[in-house]
Design an enzyme around this catalytic site. Structure first.
Site: not given
Length: 292
Positions: A68, A214-216
């Site tokens: 990252y 997780p916020l797809g």
């Protein structure tokens, strides 16, 4: 939704290998880097403030990777939080190289993984990494050789716990013959349940499951999701996080953001409880496959 109490502790805890217990709302530090997950953030002070605010909100699990930035996310974590608070767990990963923005190439050779671990130790300013994840199996390298390298680094005291990312159940089973696996990180959300069978395997074997992206569900204009969110005076993404938390006791979502406001909204989901009927209704919605 009542936001008077903002604490990741309200989500409850999950065990990592029976050695470490963390709150079930973590923080994913990928998006603190520049565009394309490349280079430094446009607002460095803002990124540092988000990390410090996460800890203030009782987030005690931060997920990152050497790729990252590359390296930027780990450096920001150390700059913002070192010396680290007691009970803060930092999980990082290795096995990918970064030739440029939005570019990822495999390298899970034993030599590269050793170099990656040494680099992460220096950037995070620690003598031992709490949780180290193989970022992704390398199709050109023996999976067993990659995992055996991490097991050796664990025996040498440079890694405390070994974990996996972007794997199948077969990978997990093969890895567990070599070293205990404490968590698995795969793409998973309300809108993307491809890895349901891996979640179930992890639950049976008391392995934490870390859903990335997780916020797809934030992109799903689902009538049911919106209706339940309105009933709770919450956002659809908060309901999506609540659904994940109630999906399984081994679920450890790590929503990431570069905004303090969004961070607080995500942590607020820790106190959102869906009725059994609401959770079942959401679980019955036909699968919608998201993308990264």
């Amino acid at each position: 939704m009542n936001r008077k109490e903002l604490s990741a502790s309200l989500a409850g805890d999950v065990s990592l290998g029976g050695e470490i217990s963390v709150h079930r709302i973590g923080f994913g530090a990928m998006r603190l880097t520049g565009e394309g997950i490349w280079g430094p953030p446009k607002d460095r002070n803002g990124a540092l403030a988000v990390l410090r605010r996460a800890v203030e909100l009782d987030v005690n699990f931060i997920d990152t990777a050497d790729s990252y930035g590359p390296h930027v996310s780990e450096e920001l974590i150390a700059e913002a939080l070192f010396p680290y608070p007691v009970r803060l767990v930092i999980a990082t990963k290795g096995g990918w190289n970064r030739p440029g923005p939005n570019q990822w190439t495999h390298d899970a050779t034993p030599s590269h993984l050793r170099e990656a671990v040494e680099g992460s130790l220096k950037r995070l300013r620690v003598d031992r990494i709490d949780v180290y994840q193989l970022h992704i199996p390398d199709p050109a390298v023996s999976f067993e050789a990659s995992v055996e390298t991490l097991a050796q680094l664990r025996n040498e005291g440079k890694i405390r716990l070994v974990a996996l990312s972007n794997v199948t159940q077969e990978h997990i089973e093969r890895a567990r013959r070599i070293v205990p696996i404490v968590s698995v990180q795969n793409r998973y959300s309300f809108a993307d349940r491809e890895w349901d069978y891996v979640v179930e395997y992890c639950e049976r074997n008391r392995i934490a499951f870390i859903p990335w992206y997780p916020l797809g569900a934030g992109k799903v204009a689902g009538e049911v999701l919106s209706r339940i969110a309105q009933a709770h005076r919450a956002s659809p993404t908060q309901v999506a996080l609540a659904w994940l938390l109630q999906r399984s006791p081994i679920m450890l979502p790590i929503p990431g953001t570069s905004s303090i406001e969004h961070l607080e909204q995500n942590v607020a989901a820790a106190s959102l409880r869906l009725a059994k009927e609401e959770h079942e209704e959401l679980s019955g919605v036909p699968e919608l496959v998201g993308s990264r």
